[in-house]
Structures are given as structure tokens and as C-alpha cells.
Motif scaffolding. Structure first.
Motif, PDB file in Angstrom:
ATOM      1  N   GLY A   1      -4.938   3.700 -10.225  1.00 17.98           N
ATOM      2  CA  GLY A   1      -4.267   4.008  -8.964  1.00 17.98           C
ATOM      3  C   GLY A   1      -5.241   4.350  -7.861  1.00 17.98           C
ATOM      4  O   GLY A   1      -5.065   3.922  -6.707  1.00 17.98           O
ATOM      5  N   THR A   2      -6.277   5.095  -8.198  1.00 14.39           N
ATOM      6  CA  THR A   2      -7.297   5.426  -7.199  1.00 14.39           C
ATOM      7  C   THR A   2      -8.032   4.178  -6.744  1.00 14.39           C
ATOM      8  O   THR A   2      -8.281   3.985  -5.545  1.00 14.39           O
ATOM      9  CB  THR A   2      -8.306   6.433  -7.792  1.00 14.39           C
TER      10      THR A   2
ATOM     11  N   LEU B   1     -10.166   8.602   3.080  1.00 18.21           N
ATOM     12  CA  LEU B   1      -9.334   8.272   1.923  1.00 18.21           C
ATOM     13  C   LEU B   1     -10.111   8.398   0.619  1.00 18.21           C
ATOM     14  O   LEU B   1      -9.641   9.023  -0.338  1.00 18.21           O
ATOM     15  CB  LEU B   1      -8.796   6.847   2.078  1.00 18.21           C
ATOM     16  N   SER B   2     -11.300   7.827   0.565  1.00 16.26           N
ATOM     17  CA  SER B   2     -12.080   7.860  -0.670  1.00 16.26           C
ATOM     18  C   SER B   2     -12.499   9.285  -1.024  1.00 16.26           C
ATOM     19  O   SER B   2     -12.447   9.683  -2.191  1.00 16.26           O
ATOM     20  CB  SER B   2     -13.312   6.967  -0.537  1.00 16.26           C
TER      21      SER B   2
ATOM     22  N   VAL C   1       2.172   1.759  -3.621  1.00 14.15           N
ATOM     23  CA  VAL C   1       1.104   2.174  -4.540  1.00 14.15           C
ATOM     24  C   VAL C   1       0.628   3.581  -4.222  1.00 14.15           C
ATOM     25  O   VAL C   1       0.482   4.426  -5.113  1.00 14.15           O
ATOM     26  CB  VAL C   1      -0.070   1.175  -4.478  1.00 14.15           C
ATOM     27  N   ALA C   2       0.378   3.849  -2.949  1.00 19.15           N
ATOM     28  CA  ALA C   2      -0.105   5.177  -2.548  1.00 19.15           C
ATOM     29  C   ALA C   2       0.931   6.253  -2.855  1.00 19.15           C
ATOM     30  O   ALA C   2       0.582   7.354  -3.276  1.00 19.15           O
ATOM     31  CB  ALA C   2      -0.451   5.177  -1.064  1.00 19.15           C
TER      32      ALA C   2
ATOM     33  N   LEU D   1      -9.367  11.184  -2.419  1.00 23.78           N
ATOM     34  CA  LEU D   1      -8.980  10.752  -3.759  1.00 23.78           C
ATOM     35  C   LEU D   1      -9.981  11.224  -4.815  1.00 23.78           C
ATOM     36  O   LEU D   1      -9.594  11.679  -5.897  1.00 23.78           O
ATOM     37  CB  LEU D   1      -8.844   9.230  -3.802  1.00 23.78           C
TER      38      LEU D   1
ATOM     39  N   HIS E   1       0.982   6.866  -6.628  1.00 25.60           N
ATOM     40  CA  HIS E   1      -0.253   7.553  -7.012  1.00 25.60           C
ATOM     41  C   HIS E   1      -0.224   9.011  -6.576  1.00 25.60           C
ATOM     42  O   HIS E   1      -0.655   9.909  -7.324  1.00 25.60           O
ATOM     43  CB  HIS E   1      -1.444   6.835  -6.379  1.00 25.60           C
TER      44      HIS E   1
ATOM     45  N   SER F   1      -5.808   2.133  -4.441  1.00 25.86           N
ATOM     46  CA  SER F   1      -5.666   2.783  -3.136  1.00 25.86           C
ATOM     47  C   SER F   1      -6.911   2.605  -2.286  1.00 25.86           C
ATOM     48  O   SER F   1      -6.826   2.500  -1.057  1.00 25.86           O
ATOM     49  CB  SER F   1      -5.369   4.276  -3.329  1.00 25.86           C
TER      50      SER F   1
ATOM     51  N   PHE G   1       0.825  -1.205   0.000  1.00 27.12           N
ATOM     52  CA  PHE G   1       0.000   0.000   0.000  1.00 27.12           C
ATOM     53  C   PHE G   1       0.863   1.260   0.000  1.00 27.12           C
ATOM     54  O   PHE G   1       0.546   2.243  -0.667  1.00 27.12           O
ATOM     55  CB  PHE G   1      -0.927   0.001   1.207  1.00 27.12           C
ATOM     56  N   SER G   2       1.947   1.247   0.751  1.00 24.54           N
ATOM     57  CA  SER G   2       2.837   2.413   0.810  1.00 24.54           C
ATOM     58  C   SER G   2       3.421   2.735  -0.565  1.00 24.54           C
ATOM     59  O   SER G   2       3.502   3.898  -0.963  1.00 24.54           O
ATOM     60  CB  SER G   2       3.968   2.159   1.812  1.00 24.54           C
TER      61      SER G   2
END
Length: 252
Positions: free
Chosen positions: A189-190, A215-216, A48-49, A219, A52, A193, A45-46
């Protein structure tokens, strides 16, 4: 519908959908699976985030710069038109009157025809270029009387070249937008995430709801900002044709 209301609806929709998904996964999912995935999933996750976030930041900065540059080019184009008129004011007739009329025709074309097309993301026709070509020919064929008029003719031609350049920059800014491949990368990417919080689970329902909704919403808000900024002549920027309207008031 205003841009603020539209953006609020985007964020609210993302928050509601993510909240529903959290409740469903907590109700029917396995909390043990989330706890087992927390360690290795956190590292993925780190990465990818982070990637992104870099992509989103780069696009937003580029779009902000493009919007500011487009506004500068609009001002430059309008000011150069006025400079063409002022320089050609010393030319002999009929070139003087012809130049002023062509400038007025050009401004009318830009404001009444090109601006609505740019706002909709459509291509403009060749009427503006045709008018500029007529301006170029009129200035080039003018017969100056003396050194002063010759200098004014040269200055008018130089300023007309500035109009050509600024016009091309304006049209490029209206037609660029965000490449479909970049949009694909943003959406994937979104999506990735947004999936990770469901993989991790959480200590309790409330904390996972807060994390996922935050988070959602963030983004989706960033995607909305990119969507609104991709055309500086519509959406959140909405550069108006006021510079050309003001130019008409300054014509001699």
C-alpha cells in the motif's frame, strides 16, 4: 542510536530518494502522459490511499491499546505478587518463608532473564512458570491453624491466579507483533501510494517535489511508528521492569 535519530534518518532517506526520483522522472519522462493520467489516476489514487489510511490507522490504534494493556498487566502482575506475599504472611512456617523466597526468585527470573529476552523478541523459558507452580504447591500444602489462616491461604491462592493471568498476558504482548501478511499489505500500500505522484506529474518541479517529499516522509514515518510499537518491551514503548523492582521493596 536513539529512536529519534533513527526515525529522522528513515524520514530523511525517504525524502532524498523521492526527490531524486522526481527530478529523474521530470528530466526523462513525458509531462503529457502525467496530464492525461490525472483524471482516471486521481480516482484510483483516492481509493488506494483511503484503504491504506484505514489500515494504518487501525494498526496504530491497536498497537497503542496493546502497549497500554501490556503496561497495565505488568503492574497487575507485580501488585498481585505483593498481595500473595502479604496474604501468606499469616501462614505457618515453613510455608511463610518458602513463599517469600519463591516470590523473590520469581522476580529475579523476570527481571534478569525474561525481560532481556522479551526486549529482543525471543521466547522465554519455563523457569518462571516452574517457580509459580512451586508457589502454588507451597500454598496448597500449607496447614492453616484456624479460620483466619484459612482465609489468608485462600486469598493467597486467588492472588496467585491473578499472577498467572497477568503473566500470560505479558508474554502474549511481547510475542504478538504485526503479522507478516499485514506487513506485506502495508508495504504494498505504501509503495502504490508513492507511485501515483509520479504518474500524475505536476504543474512545476517545485510543487511536485513538495507533494512527493511530504507524502513519502509521512508514509515512512507511519511505518516507522508501527515498527517501533509492535513490541511494547522494546523500541518506542520500552516498558521497563520497574514494577517488579518496586515489588521487591514492598515484600514483608
Amino acid at each position: 542510536m536513539s529512536i529519534y535519530l533513527t526515525g529522522t534518518l528513515w524520514v530523511a532517506g525517504a525524502a532524498v530518494i523521492s526527490a531524486v526520483l522526481v527530478v529523474v522522472t521530470r528530466r526523462f519522462g513525458s509531462e503529457e502522459v502525467g496530464e492525461k493520467n490525472l483524471g482516471p489516476g486521481g480516482s484510483v489514487f483516492s481509493i488506494v490511499a483511503g484503504l491504506h489510511a484505514v489500515l494504518v490507522a487501525f494498526i496504530l490504534i491497536s498497537l497503542f491499546d496493546s502497549a497500554n494493556g501490556a503496561e497495565e498487566q505488568v503492574q497487575k502482575e507485580a501488585n498481585a505478587l505483593v498481595a500473595v506475599d502479604w496474604s501468606s504472611d499469616s501462614l505457618p512456617e515453613p510455608a511463610k518463608t518458602r513463599v517469600e523466597q519463591l516470590i523473590r526468585d520469581y522476580v529475579s527470573t523476570v527481571v534478569d532473564d525474561e525481560w532481556p529476552r522479551m526486549r529482543e523478541g525471543q521466547d522465554v523459558d519455563n523457569q518462571g512458570w516452574s517457580t509459580l507452580n512451586q508457589l502454588r504447591d507451597t500454598i496448597a500444602t500449607a496447614a492453616p491453624d484456624g479460620v483466619w489462616q484459612e482465609d489468608r491461604k485462600t486469598e493467597a491462592a486467588n492472588q496467585l491466579w491473578e499472577v498467572y493471568q497477568a503473566r500470560q498476558e505479558r508474554l502474549d504482548a511481547a510475542g504478538n507483533g504485526v503479522n507478516p501478511v499485514v506487513w506485506l499489505a502495508l508495504l504494498i500500500g505504501t509503495g502504490l501510494s508513492l507511485l501515483f505522484p509520479f504518474l500524475f506529474g505536476g504543474p512545476n518541479l517545485i510543487s511536485q517535489l513538495l507533494i512527493t517529499i511530504t507524502l513519502s516522509s509521512t508514509l515512512v514515518l507511519l511505518l516507522f511508528a508501527i515498527y517501533q510499537l509492535q513490541n511494547p518491551f522494546s523500541g518506542g514503548v520500552l516498558i521497563p521492569p520497574d514494577a517488579f523492582s518496586s515489588a521487591l521493596d514492598r515484600l514483608s
